[in-house]
Scaffold this motif. Structure first.
Motif, PDB file in Angstrom:
ATOM      1  N   UNK A   1      23.666  18.790  56.189  1.00 20.74           N
ATOM      2  CA  UNK A   1      25.099  19.079  56.259  1.00 20.74           C
ATOM      3  C   UNK A   1      25.470  20.192  55.287  1.00 20.74           C
ATOM      4  N   UNK A   2      24.751  20.267  54.170  1.00 22.10           N
ATOM      5  CA  UNK A   2      24.954  21.350  53.201  1.00 22.10           C
ATOM      6  C   UNK A   2      24.128  22.563  53.587  1.00 22.10           C
ATOM      7  N   UNK A   3      22.895  22.317  54.008  1.00 18.79           N
ATOM      8  CA  UNK A   3      21.994  23.419  54.367  1.00 18.79           C
ATOM      9  C   UNK A   3      22.525  24.261  55.530  1.00 18.79           C
ATOM     10  N   UNK A   4      23.410  23.714  56.315  1.00 16.09           N
ATOM     11  CA  UNK A   4      23.973  24.467  57.437  1.00 16.09           C
ATOM     12  C   UNK A   4      24.709  25.713  56.958  1.00 16.09           C
ATOM     13  N   UNK A   5      25.119  25.732  55.684  1.00 13.50           N
ATOM     14  CA  UNK A   5      25.864  26.870  55.141  1.00 13.50           C
ATOM     15  C   UNK A   5      24.957  27.857  54.391  1.00 13.50           C
ATOM     16  N   UNK A   6      23.674  27.540  54.254  1.00 13.22           N
ATOM     17  CA  UNK A   6      22.775  28.383  53.467  1.00 13.22           C
ATOM     18  C   UNK A   6      22.237  29.594  54.233  1.00 13.22           C
ATOM     19  N   UNK A   7      21.925  29.492  55.543  1.00 10.08           N
ATOM     20  CA  UNK A   7      21.410  30.690  56.232  1.00 10.08           C
ATOM     21  C   UNK A   7      22.310  31.911  56.129  1.00 10.08           C
TER      22      UNK A   7
END
Length: 478
Positions: free
Chosen positions: A264-270
């Motif tokens: 859910x957080x990693x979705x904003x990292x790319x």
């Protein structure tokens, strides 16, 4: 007693080989990458320096560079599985190092043959990707209960070798490229990679090698796929993953759930990596059009990126030992989610500076490279807040058995970000939808896209629940 204490305090004999190997390998990777974008433009895509072709040429160079980086960061997932299940870390490192060397040889030999040059990039991506998933974990394998207290010091030297290799290569290889040409500029990183392979091979009798475990069916991929295929078996008040408990270990299924919470957080990292990696390609090409005189020295455009690891090494202790405690004491608790949000905002700020620089260039001016250095400084601060915090967050939120999986997924965020940027540049080079974003508009597009993600993040992040369980953080290779 003294003998036992001496044994307890001794470093593993293999450490020197691993650290020397790492420094040489990172020199080869970052040295090659430091000149890649400018080389592609001026040797393949616009060798006649035709102004009418420059935008398309730069887009093609950026496309190739970002596809290369995307592949290099996607393959560690496969490399880690192959090492853990079938061959062990040592064999994978040796095998892919040979592939790595052949890739560098292709770059040096085929500097006037684009197709064969790209084959070299693919081989290097395979080599770098395979090594990335194994080297830092192999370093940890060398420690036993008697000397594990020395691990943090050794990892400090390990990261020093990474940054030393990176800084030296980004200073020296552009100079070699400028004075002696592409063959030497790509050949020397290849020699360093061959040296890295030889060093690692020489230490073969000193390594503690953890044998492969065989295929572990209780893993993230198998459990997730099984749950998706059998989703109709889900009962009321059950999560989708609970379906997998019919075939897999119940605790492993619960562990997989922790991975999805982190996603859910990693979705904003790319989107962060989609912008960040432009500092090693798009920003370098921008620097070719700027006034690069600093303190009486005329720097090469490829050398400016050297300031990134410098700022990074300065900011890490400042943030950890001063800024975070300072804010925490004043009631502004610097939780991981807040740090990531602040990092995304700083990334946007750094790109606003780059967009304003490009606006000036588009108007015919040649702004001082000092403005780009400022953007690098802000981007380095953003990297501390997003990259380092994101990895720490992944480890503290994922269960112990899923921490290796989180490393692989973390690296995949870099691959996805670079893939998106590569596709945008492909569209530009082919005259597609994104071709409308020329000059400064290109950067404003990415700023707007990041702004959209920031708004969503500010809405979503306060609603993400964090686990209290923490785990040991095992460093990974940048």
């Amino acid at each position: 007693m003294d003998k036992m204490e001496s044994k307890r305090s001794s470093y593993p004999k293999s450490i020197g080989y691993i650290i020397a190997n790492e420094g040489a390998e990172r020199f080869s990777f970052y040295g090659m990458r430091s000149i890649l974008a400018t080389f592609l433009v001026f040797h393949f895509f616009n060798p006649t320096l035709n102004p009418a072709l420059q935008i398309t040429a730069e887009a093609k160079a950026n496309e190739t560079t970002h596809f290369f980086v995307s592949l290099a960061y996607a393959l560690p997932f496969i490399g880690g599985l192959v090492a853990d299940w079938f061959f062990g870390k040592y064999k994978v490192i040796i095998y892919v190092s040979i592939v790595y060397c052949i890739g560098h040889l292709c770059l040096a030999l085929f500097d006037h043959d684009l197709e064969k040059f790209k084959y070299g990039l693919i081989l290097i991506a395979i080599g770098a990707g395979g090594i990335k998933s194994c080297v830092s974990a192999n370093l940890g394998d060398q420690f036993t209960a008697s000397n594990k207290h020395l691990m943090s010091k050794v990892y400090g030297w390990f990261y020093f070798s990474i940054n030393a290799g990176s800084v030296l290569s980004t200073i020296l290889i552009p100079l070699i490229y400028d004075r002696y040409g592409a063959k030497w500029a790509f050949g020397i990183p290849g020699i360093l990679m061959a040296l890295a392979t030889v060093i690692f091979f020489l230490g073969r009798k000193t390594y503690i090698n953890v044998p492969p475990s065989g295929v572990n069916k209780n893993n993230f991929v198998f459990i997730s796929v099984y749950a998706l295929i059998n989703w109709r078996s889900k009962k009321k008040k059950q999560s989708l993953l609970d379906v997998a408990k019919d075939k897999f270990d119940h605790q492993k299924v619960e562990d997989v759930k922790t991975v999805y919470n982190v996603l859910a957080v990693f979705a904003f990292i790319p989107i962060f990596w989609a912008l960040w990696d432009q500092n090693l390609s798009e920003w370098v090409l921008q620097a070719t059009k700027m006034d690069r005189h600093i303190l009486g020295i005329n720097l090469l455009p490829e050398q400016i990126q050297t300031v990134n690891p410098f700022f990074l090494l300065v900011f890490i202790p400042i943030f950890n030992y001063w800024l975070y405690p300072f804010l925490d004491k004043r009631g502004l608790k610097t939780t991981p989610l807040r740090r990531i949000g602040a990092g995304l905002i700083l990334t946007a700020v750094s790109f606003i500076i780059i967009a304003l620089i490009q606006t000036s260039i588009d108007g015919g001016a040649s702004p001082s490279i000092g403005w780009q250095v400022l953007a690098y400084a802000i981007l380095a601060a953003a990297e501390v807040l997003v990259s380092i915090t994101g990895l720490e967050y992944a480890y503290t939120q994922a269960s112990k058995s899923m921490k290796s999986t989180m490393i692989a997924i973390w690296l995949l965020t870099t691959a996805l970000g670079n893939l998106f940027t590569a596709l945008v540049n492909r569209s530009i080079s082919n005259g597609g939808f994104f071709a409308q974003f020329k000059g400064a508009d290109y950067y404003w597009f990415f700023i707007g896209l990041l702004g959209f993600f920031i708004v969503i993040y500010l809405f979503v992040s306060p609603r993400i629940k964090e686990r209290q369980e923490t785990g040991d953080l095992t460093p990974i290779q940048p």
